[in-house]
Structure formats: structure tokens, C-alpha cells
Design a protein around this motif. Structure first.
Motif, PDB file in Angstrom:
ATOM      1  N   GLU A 152       0.834  -1.203   0.000  1.00 26.44           N
ATOM      2  CA  GLU A 152       0.000   0.000   0.000  1.00 26.44           C
ATOM      3  C   GLU A 152       0.866   1.249   0.000  1.00 26.44           C
ATOM      4  N   CYS A 153       2.033   1.123   0.599  1.00 24.28           N
ATOM      5  CA  CYS A 153       2.962   2.258   0.660  1.00 24.28           C
ATOM      6  C   CYS A 153       3.743   2.384  -0.644  1.00 24.28           C
ATOM      7  N   ILE A 154       4.294   1.260  -1.095  1.00 27.45           N
ATOM      8  CA  ILE A 154       5.079   1.235  -2.340  1.00 27.45           C
ATOM      9  C   ILE A 154       4.592   0.031  -3.147  1.00 27.45           C
ATOM     10  N   HIS A 155       3.946   0.282  -4.260  1.00 26.97           N
ATOM     11  CA  HIS A 155       3.391  -0.801  -5.064  1.00 26.97           C
ATOM     12  C   HIS A 155       4.508  -1.740  -5.544  1.00 26.97           C
ATOM     13  N   ASN A 156       4.243  -3.031  -5.440  1.00 26.91           N
ATOM     14  CA  ASN A 156       5.197  -4.072  -5.861  1.00 26.91           C
ATOM     15  C   ASN A 156       6.456  -4.113  -4.993  1.00 26.91           C
ATOM     16  N   TYR A 157       6.384  -3.555  -3.797  1.00 27.94           N
ATOM     17  CA  TYR A 157       7.551  -3.630  -2.914  1.00 27.94           C
ATOM     18  C   TYR A 157       7.784  -5.089  -2.519  1.00 27.94           C
ATOM     19  N   PRO A 158       9.015  -5.602  -2.706  1.00 27.31           N
ATOM     20  CA  PRO A 158       9.266  -7.038  -2.489  1.00 27.31           C
ATOM     21  C   PRO A 158       9.211  -7.458  -1.025  1.00 27.31           C
ATOM     22  N   ASP A 159       8.560  -8.583  -0.780  1.00 30.63           N
ATOM     23  CA  ASP A 159       8.509  -9.138   0.578  1.00 30.63           C
ATOM     24  C   ASP A 159       9.899  -9.459   1.098  1.00 30.63           C
ATOM     25  N   ALA A 160      10.851  -9.717   0.192  1.00 28.57           N
ATOM     26  CA  ALA A 160      12.213 -10.066   0.600  1.00 28.57           C
ATOM     27  C   ALA A 160      12.889  -8.934   1.366  1.00 28.57           C
ATOM     28  N   ASN A 161      12.374  -7.709   1.271  1.00 29.77           N
ATOM     29  CA  ASN A 161      12.979  -6.561   1.961  1.00 29.77           C
ATOM     30  C   ASN A 161      12.249  -6.200   3.257  1.00 29.77           C
ATOM     31  N   LEU A 162      11.355  -7.059   3.679  1.00 26.34           N
ATOM     32  CA  LEU A 162      10.593  -6.787   4.905  1.00 26.34           C
ATOM     33  C   LEU A 162      11.206  -7.510   6.098  1.00 26.34           C
ATOM     34  N   PRO A 163      11.044  -6.938   7.295  1.00 22.42           N
ATOM     35  CA  PRO A 163      10.424  -5.635   7.571  1.00 22.42           C
ATOM     36  C   PRO A 163      11.319  -4.475   7.152  1.00 22.42           C
ATOM     37  N   THR A 164      10.703  -3.354   6.833  1.00 20.00           N
ATOM     38  CA  THR A 164      11.443  -2.132   6.491  1.00 20.00           C
ATOM     39  C   THR A 164      10.962  -0.998   7.390  1.00 20.00           C
ATOM     40  N   LEU A 165      11.906  -0.267   7.959  1.00 20.81           N
ATOM     41  CA  LEU A 165      11.593   0.931   8.734  1.00 20.81           C
ATOM     42  C   LEU A 165      11.999   2.178   7.953  1.00 20.81           C
ATOM     43  N   LEU A 166      11.117   3.149   7.911  1.00 18.87           N
ATOM     44  CA  LEU A 166      11.435   4.466   7.365  1.00 18.87           C
ATOM     45  C   LEU A 166      11.325   5.456   8.511  1.00 18.87           C
ATOM     46  N   VAL A 167      12.347   6.258   8.682  1.00 19.53           N
ATOM     47  CA  VAL A 167      12.366   7.199   9.803  1.00 19.53           C
ATOM     48  C   VAL A 167      12.405   8.619   9.248  1.00 19.53           C
ATOM     49  N   TYR A 168      11.397   9.401   9.614  1.00 22.88           N
ATOM     50  CA  TYR A 168      11.263  10.772   9.142  1.00 22.88           C
ATOM     51  C   TYR A 168      11.450  11.763  10.293  1.00 22.88           C
ATOM     52  N   GLY A 169      12.039  12.900   9.959  1.00 22.50           N
ATOM     53  CA  GLY A 169      12.188  13.989  10.913  1.00 22.50           C
ATOM     54  C   GLY A 169      12.477  15.280  10.182  1.00 22.50           C
ATOM     55  N   LYS A 170      11.940  16.383  10.687  1.00 29.17           N
ATOM     56  CA  LYS A 170      12.150  17.701  10.082  1.00 29.17           C
ATOM     57  C   LYS A 170      11.735  17.725   8.614  1.00 29.17           C
ATOM     58  N   GLY A 171      10.633  16.996   8.329  1.00 28.09           N
ATOM     59  CA  GLY A 171      10.060  17.032   6.994  1.00 28.09           C
ATOM     60  C   GLY A 171      10.755  16.194   5.953  1.00 28.09           C
ATOM     61  N   ASP A 172      11.690  15.342   6.353  1.00 31.24           N
ATOM     62  CA  ASP A 172      12.447  14.564   5.370  1.00 31.24           C
ATOM     63  C   ASP A 172      12.784  13.194   5.954  1.00 31.24           C
ATOM     64  N   MET A 173      13.118  12.240   5.069  1.00 36.12           N
ATOM     65  CA  MET A 173      13.537  10.927   5.539  1.00 36.12           C
ATOM     66  C   MET A 173      14.948  11.002   6.096  1.00 36.12           C
ATOM     67  N   ARG A 174      15.127  10.462   7.305  1.00 31.19           N
ATOM     68  CA  ARG A 174      16.425  10.522   7.971  1.00 31.19           C
ATOM     69  C   ARG A 174      17.110   9.162   8.044  1.00 31.19           C
ATOM     70  N   GLY A 175      16.390   8.112   7.765  1.00 35.11           N
ATOM     71  CA  GLY A 175      17.018   6.798   7.819  1.00 35.11           C
ATOM     72  C   GLY A 175      16.056   5.730   7.346  1.00 35.11           C
ATOM     73  N   GLN A 176      16.616   4.597   6.885  1.00 35.35           N
ATOM     74  CA  GLN A 176      15.796   3.451   6.521  1.00 35.35           C
ATOM     75  C   GLN A 176      16.539   2.174   6.896  1.00 35.35           C
ATOM     76  N   LEU A 177      15.797   1.255   7.452  1.00 34.20           N
ATOM     77  CA  LEU A 177      16.341  -0.027   7.874  1.00 34.20           C
ATOM     78  C   LEU A 177      15.627  -1.124   7.089  1.00 34.20           C
ATOM     79  N   VAL A 178      16.371  -1.890   6.292  1.00 36.64           N
ATOM     80  CA  VAL A 178      15.805  -2.944   5.455  1.00 36.64           C
ATOM     81  C   VAL A 178      16.181  -4.299   6.034  1.00 36.64           C
ATOM     82  N   ARG A 179      15.169  -5.062   6.440  1.00 30.58           N
ATOM     83  CA  ARG A 179      15.324  -6.378   7.054  1.00 30.58           C
ATOM     84  C   ARG A 179      16.002  -6.284   8.431  1.00 30.58           C
ATOM     85  N   LEU A 180      16.060  -7.425   9.104  1.00 29.86           N
ATOM     86  CA  LEU A 180      16.667  -7.484  10.437  1.00 29.86           C
ATOM     87  C   LEU A 180      17.964  -8.277  10.441  1.00 29.86           C
TER      88      LEU A 180
END
Length: 237
Positions: A148-176
């Protein structure tokens, strides 16, 4: 000649700027200084007391001083409450994203979890984020189904964290992978968010049954991708 003496000749020299003007300390000056010092000492004594402790001092302290500190403490409590306005992991959908994340990140830190219920690591992440949301209520935690967030986003990259601050993306964590997959601890995610500045340790609350005194582990910084492909997730959202 003593330039400090209060003589007629010295007065003439001071008048013509040859000697500096004599500074005279009056009894009022001494009194004002003593009052200021006493007020400063009283301020230091009272500043560590909570509202109940201040109430217990009413019979012994000056009402005006206590009222001032009570108002100050109430203002501090209100300011903290205004910050700590979240406290749960909220499920959002695609139409909510702009309002709940992009626009909201101008005023608060936002942690977004892209997930699928069928993936065990996502269930683990949701549990950790639900707990962290209660511990750090000034940070907004949300989850959204990945496609729902990104169409066709692959399950192989889950879980994914997106971290936003001050109006912009500050970090992303792909898988554990970097934390050991299903062996990941809540502390690992907490430290990751702390490193980005997304959570404020000064506002940390203990969960029911926890005293909040767990020792903090020191961990080496690692590449967040864990060798996986990175998407530019700030585009197309």
C-alpha cells in the motif's frame, strides 16, 4: 595624594576627568544584593520539588514564591504533555500517508513500519514498535502494509523501517539481518532509533512491569542495508 580619599581636590580632579568617578555603595545597594542572593538560593532549593512537595511547604514558605514555582511546574508538565501526544503503534493506509507521515514529520519524528502479517520478522517488529511507542510518546510510530505504501515492494525486503524527521527521511532499515533476524531484541531497534535522534531518552517511560534500568549495550555502527538492495523510498510515496 590618595585618589580614593573623599577630598575637595579629588572632587575637582574627578570633575575634569583626571580621576575616575568614585563608586559609592549605599545601604540600599547592600540590601538589594542580599535579597537577590537569597532569592537565588531559594530558587535552587525549590526547583527540584514536585507539586505535592511544594504543597506541603505552604505553611512555612512565602505564598507568592510557592505560587510562582507551582505555575512554573504546571507549565513544564503541560509542555511535556504537549510533546508526549502519541503512545501507540497506529495502523495507517495509503490515503493517510501524506497527512500522517510526510506532513506530520515537520513537527515530530515519525517511525514507519512497512510490513506483511505473514512474515514472522514483521510480527516481531510490530511488537517492538508497539512497546517503544509507549516508552517514547513524543515520537509517532505507524505501520502500513508494504504494497500500500510502495506498489510491488518485495517481501524479501521486509520488515522495512522508514524514519522521518524535520520534513524529510532521515534513515531506513531494510530487514533485520544486521541484528540476527528473529534473534533481534527490542534494544537493537531502540538503539538504532536513538542513533538517528528519533527518540528522546529524556522522555523515556518504563513499561508496566519494567523499571527502565536495563543496561545499554554499545554496538558498532553497521551499514543498514545488510547487503540488500536499497530503494529510494522518498520517491513515489
Amino acid at each position: 595624594m590618595n585618589p580614593e580619599e573623599d577630598t575637595e581636590w579629588n572632587d575637582i580632579l574627578r570633575k575634569h576627568g583626571i580621576l575616575p568617578q568614585q563608586i559609592k555603595i549605599t545601604q540600599n545597594d547592600i540590601y538589594d544584593s542580599a535579597v537577590a542572593q537569597a532569592q537565588e538560593e531559594e530558587s535552587k532549593r525549590l526547583e527540584g520539588l514536585d507539586l505535592d512537595e511544594l504543597a506541603e511547604l505552604e505553611d512555612d514558605e512565602d505564598d507568592q514564591v510557592l505560587a510562582q514555582y507551582r505555575q512554573q511546574r504546571l507549565a513544564e508538565i503541560k509542555a511535556q504533555a504537549d510533546k508526549e501526544k502519541f503512545g501507540e503503534l497506529k495502523h495507517i493506509s495509503e490515503p493517510d500517508y501524506k497527512r500522517e507521515v510526510t506532513e506530520a514529520s515537520r513537527n515530530s519524528w515519525i517511525v514507519v513500519h512497512l510490513f506483511r502479517d505473514s512474515i514472522p520478522e514483521c510480527k516481531l517488529m510490530n511488537r517492538f514498535l508497539g512497546e517503544l511507542a509507549q516508552m517514547y510518546r513524543a515520537t509517532k510510530f505507524v505501520k502500513i502494509i508494504s504494497v500500500e505504501c510502495i506498489h510491488n515492494y518485495p517481501d524479501a525486503n521486509l520488515p522495512t523501517l522508514l524514519v522521518y524527521g524535520k520534513g524529510d527521511m532521515r534513515g531506513q532499515l531494510v530487514r533485520l539481518d544486521k541484528f540476527g533476524g528473529m534473534r533481534t531484541k527490542r534494544k537493537d531497534i531502540e538503539d538504532y532509533l536513538k542513533g538517528l535522534g528519533a527518540i528522546d531518552l529524556a522522555l523515556k517511560r518504563a513499561l508496566p512491569g519494567e523499571d527502565g534500568s536495563r543496561a545499554e549495550d554499545s554496538s558498532d555502527d553497521e551499514d543498514d542495508s545488510g547487503g540488500r538492495m536499497y530503494f529510494d523510498l522518498s520517491k513515489g510515496i
